[in-house]
Design a protein around this motif. Structure first.
Motif, mmCIF file in Angstrom:
data_model
loop_
_atom_site.group_PDB
_atom_site.id
_atom_site.type_symbol
_atom_site.label_atom_id
_atom_site.label_comp_id
_atom_site.label_asym_id
_atom_site.label_seq_id
_atom_site.Cartn_x
_atom_site.Cartn_y
_atom_site.Cartn_z
ATOM 1 N N GLN A 126 0.825 -1.209 0.000
ATOM 2 C CA GLN A 126 0.000 0.000 0.000
ATOM 3 C C GLN A 126 0.861 1.262 0.000
ATOM 4 O OE1 GLN A 126 -2.970 -0.503 3.182
ATOM 5 N NE2 GLN A 126 -3.101 -2.673 2.615
ATOM 6 N N LEU A 127 2.037 1.190 0.626
ATOM 7 C CA LEU A 127 2.978 2.307 0.598
ATOM 8 C C LEU A 127 3.502 2.526 -0.815
ATOM 9 C CD1 LEU A 127 4.626 4.418 2.228
ATOM 10 C CD2 LEU A 127 6.375 2.645 2.531
ATOM 11 N N TRP A 128 3.789 1.439 -1.523
ATOM 12 C CA TRP A 128 4.263 1.523 -2.902
ATOM 13 C C TRP A 128 3.228 2.224 -3.774
ATOM 14 C CZ3 TRP A 128 5.506 -3.463 -6.262
ATOM 15 C CH2 TRP A 128 5.959 -3.059 -7.520
ATOM 16 N N LEU A 129 1.978 1.797 -3.646
ATOM 17 C CA LEU A 129 0.915 2.437 -4.428
ATOM 18 C C LEU A 129 0.773 3.916 -4.071
ATOM 19 C CD1 LEU A 129 -2.495 1.101 -5.452
ATOM 20 C CD2 LEU A 129 -2.463 3.173 -4.071
ATOM 21 N N TYR A 150 -7.891 7.443 -4.874
ATOM 22 C CA TYR A 150 -7.146 6.209 -5.177
ATOM 23 C C TYR A 150 -6.418 5.691 -3.942
ATOM 24 C CZ TYR A 150 -3.926 3.228 -7.957
ATOM 25 O OH TYR A 150 -3.206 2.185 -8.501
ATOM 26 N N VAL A 151 -5.737 6.586 -3.244
ATOM 27 C CA VAL A 151 -5.006 6.188 -2.039
ATOM 28 C C VAL A 151 -5.974 5.750 -0.935
ATOM 29 C CG1 VAL A 151 -3.500 7.006 -0.175
ATOM 30 C CG2 VAL A 151 -2.990 7.627 -2.541
ATOM 31 N N LEU A 154 0.963 -0.816 -11.086
ATOM 32 C CA LEU A 154 0.061 -0.737 -9.932
ATOM 33 C C LEU A 154 -1.353 -1.170 -10.302
ATOM 34 C CD1 LEU A 154 1.240 2.672 -8.424
ATOM 35 C CD2 LEU A 154 1.927 0.367 -7.749
ATOM 36 N N PRO A 155 -2.120 -1.730 -9.341
ATOM 37 C CA PRO A 155 -3.492 -2.167 -9.615
ATOM 38 C C PRO A 155 -4.479 -1.003 -9.565
ATOM 39 C CG PRO A 155 -2.958 -2.609 -7.329
ATOM 40 C CD PRO A 155 -1.703 -2.042 -7.956
ATOM 41 N N ALA A 177 -5.928 -8.777 -3.568
ATOM 42 C CA ALA A 177 -4.839 -9.676 -3.188
ATOM 43 C C ALA A 177 -3.481 -8.976 -3.295
ATOM 44 C CB ALA A 177 -4.862 -10.915 -4.073
ATOM 45 N N TRP A 178 -3.304 -8.181 -4.358
ATOM 46 C CA TRP A 178 -2.028 -7.461 -4.534
ATOM 47 C C TRP A 178 -1.798 -6.485 -3.378
ATOM 48 C CZ3 TRP A 178 0.358 -2.774 -4.962
ATOM 49 C CH2 TRP A 178 1.588 -2.723 -5.609
#
Length: 470
Positions: free
Chosen positions: A10-13, A127-128, A185-186, A204-205
Motif C-alpha cells: 500500500q505504501l508503494w501504491l 485512489y489512495v 500498480l493495480p 490480493a495485490w
C-alpha cells in the motif's frame, strides 16, 4: 523489525499516486521561482504586475475546469488510468512553457499545467484512500500532501539556480516518471467492483483486510421490490443531493477546502519572494523562500506521523490557531514597518515559518485526506471532483485578488483578513467536523447517514461492495 507486506504494497501504491501531488507542488511553486528569473533574463515577457498576477492565477483557473471533468473521467476510466492519461498532457504543458516565445504561450502553458492539476487532484487522493487499510489510511493518505510540499521545495531550490525555462524542463521529467511508475500498480478495488469487474487480484495485490473493503448495505423500503442490478439514483436528484449522507459531508468538505485557501496559503506560496521584498525582511528573499519551503516539508512530515495517533480534529484545531496568530503577526510586520537592523526585522520570516508550520500540521493536508474519506461510495467520484473544483476556484480567487487587496486594504490589512478566516475555521472544526481516525470508509458513511449502529455494515464479505460506484 518486521514490516507487514500489506503496508509495503500500500505504501508503494501511495508513492506512485503521490508523484502526481509532487508535480502539483512544482506547478504551485513555479511562479515564485520563475518570475524573478523572467524579469532578470526575459523582461519583455512580463511587463507589468497584472501579467505577473495572471501567471500565478491562471493554473487554479485551469485546474477548476480540470476538476469538473475529472469526476466523470475517473468514474469511467478509473482512478489509476485517469492519473496515467494525464501524464502526457502534463509533460506537453511543461514543454510548451519551456519553449514559450511570448507571454501568451507562457499563459497557455500555465493554464494547461493547471488543467492537469484538476485532472489528478481528486483521483489521486481517492485512489489512495480506497487502497489502504483504515489503521494506516491517515499516514498514507497524508503522503500526497507531503509530496506536494516536496515539489514546492524542489521548485524553490532549483529555481534559485536554474533558468525559468530549464526549471520547466526539469518539471516535465517528473511527468514522464509518473506515467512509468503507475504502470505496474493495480486499479482501485472499489472502482472495479462498482463497474462489475473482478477486484480479487487488486485486493490480493494490496493485501487489504475485510475491514478496509467493507461497505454500507443499502437500505430499501419494505414495499419496494429489490432489483438485482438497479442503478443508484442520480446525485442531482432532490432526494439524494439533500440527504444527510451527501449534504453533511459536502458541507464539511467544501468548508475545509475553502478555509484552506482563505488562510492565504497560496498568496504566500505564489508570491513568497515578493512578500519578503516588500516587507523589507533582513534575510535575502530567495533564501527566506527556501526556508519557508523546507519548513513546510518538515511540518507535513510531522503531520503524517501524528495523524493516525492524534486524530484529524486536534491537528486541524492546532493548525487554525497557529495560522491565525502568525497571519496577525505578519500583518503587524507590514503595519509597523520595523527597522531592518532591529531583531523585529526578522518578524516576516518568523511569521511565515510559523504559518507554514501550522498550515502543514493540519489544513495543508487533512482537507485532502478527508476528501477521500467523507463522501459515500456511490457518489465519491462526483463529490470529490466538486470539492476539488471549489478548492481550486477559491485558490484562484485568493491569488488573483492578492495584489488588489494589497492596494485596497494595504498589506497589513490583507494578512489580518486572512487571520480572521483562520479564526472562523477554528470554530467550524470545533463545532462541526467529525473525527474519522481508525474508521473504515463504510463506518464514516454510516455516521453521516445518521445510523450509529453497525448493523448495516458488512465487514465479512468483500463481494458486497456497492455495484455502481459513481
Amino acid at each position: 523489525m518486521f514490516i507487514p507486506p500489506a503496508f509495503l504494497k500500500q505504501l508503494w501504491l501511495t508513492f506512485g499516486a503521490s508523484l502526481s501531488f509532487l508535480i502539483i507542488g512544482l506547478v504551485r511553486g513555479y511562479s515564485a521561482s520563475a518570475l524573478p528569473s523572467i524579469e532578470a533574463t526575459d523582461a519583455n515577457l512580463v511587463q507589468h504586475s497584472e501579467q505577473k498576477s495572471w501567471i500565478g492565477a491562471i493554473p487554479p483557473l485551469g485546474a477548476f475546469v480540470g476538476s469538473m471533468l475529472s469526476g466523470p473521467l475517473m468514474q469511467r476510466a478509473g482512478r489509476k488510468r485517469t492519473l496515467q492519461l494525464t501524464a502526457p498532457l502534463w509533460t506537453a504543458s511543461w514543454l510548451l512553457l519551456g519553449f514559450a516565445p511570448n507571454f501568451a504561450v507562457v499563459l497557455l502553458g500555465r493554464a494547461m499545467s493547471g488543467l492537469c492539476v484538476g485532472f489528478v487532484l481528486a483521483p489521486a487522493q481517492v485512489y489512495v484512500s480506497e487502497c489502504c487499510d483504515p489503521h494506516i489510511r491517515g499516514r498514507l493518505g497524508s503522503l500526497p500532501t507531503l509530496s506536494m510540499s516536496f515539489g514546492i521545495l524542489i521548485s524553490y531550490v532549483a529555481g534559485n539556480w536554474l533558468h525559468w525555462r530549464h526549471l520547466a524542463f526539469l518539471s516535465a521529467s517528473f511527468c514522464v516518471a509518473l506515467f512509468l511508475v503507475l504502470m505496474p500498480l493495480p486499479e482501485s478495488p472499489v472502482w472495479l467492483q462498482g463497474r462489475g469487474l473482478d477486484a480479487s487480484e487488486s485486493i490480493a495485490w494490496l493485501k487489504l483486510s475485510s475491514h478496509a473493503v467493507a461497505t454500507v448495505k443499502e437500505e430499501t423500503n419494505i414495499t419496494d421490490k429489490p432489483l438485482p442490478n438497479q442503478e443508484p439514483k442520480s446525485l442531482f436528484t432532490r432526494e439524494v443531493f439533500f440527504s444527510s449522507m451527501v449534504m453533511k459531508p459536502l458541507i464539511v468538505g467544501f468548508a475545509l477546502l475553502i478555509f484552506q485557501q482563505f488562510s492565504g496559503i497560496d498568496a504566500v506560496i505564489f508570491f513568497t519572494v515578493e512578500i519578503f521584498q516588500n516587507a523589507g525582511s533582513t534575510l535575502d528573499a530567495m533564501t527566506a523562500t527556501m526556508i519557508v519551503g523546507a519548513v513546510q516539508l518538515l511540518s507535513n512530515g510531522i503531520s503524517t506521523m501524528l495523524v493516525d495517533r492524534a486524530g484529524r480534529r486536534p491537528l486541524l484545531l492546532l493548525s487554525a490557531v497557529t495560522m491565525c496568530a502568525s497571519m496577525a503577526s505578519m500583518g503587524a510586520a507590514f503595519y509597523f514597518e520595523f527597522e531592518r537592523e532591529s531583531w523585529l526585522g526578522y518578524l516576516p520570516i518568523i511569521s511565515l515559518v510559523v504559518f507554514m508550520l501550522g498550515f502543514s500540521l493540519g489544513f495543508g493536508g487533512l482537507p485532502f485526506l478527508l476528501l477521500g474519506e467523507l463522501f459515500p461510495a456511490h457518489y465519491r467520484s462526483q463529490l470529490s471532483a466538486m470539492a476539488s473544483a471549489v478548492n481550486l476556484l477559491s485558490m484562484f480567487t485568493v491569488i488573483k485578488s492578492y495584489h488588489t487587496l494589497e492596494t485596497v486594504l494595504t498589506s497589513a490589512g490583507t494578512f489580518w483578513m486572512y487571520a480572521c478566516f483562520c479564526a472562523v475555521a477554528f470554530f467550524f472544526v470545533l463545532l462541526v467536523v467529525p473525527e474519522t481516525k481508525g474508521k473504515s470508509l463504510a463506518e464514516i458513511e454510516q455516521h453521516f447517514r445518521g445510523n450509529k449502529t453497525k448493523e448495516n455494515i458488512d465487514l465479512k464479505s468483500i463481494q458486497t461492495i456497492s455495484k455502481h460506484v459513481e
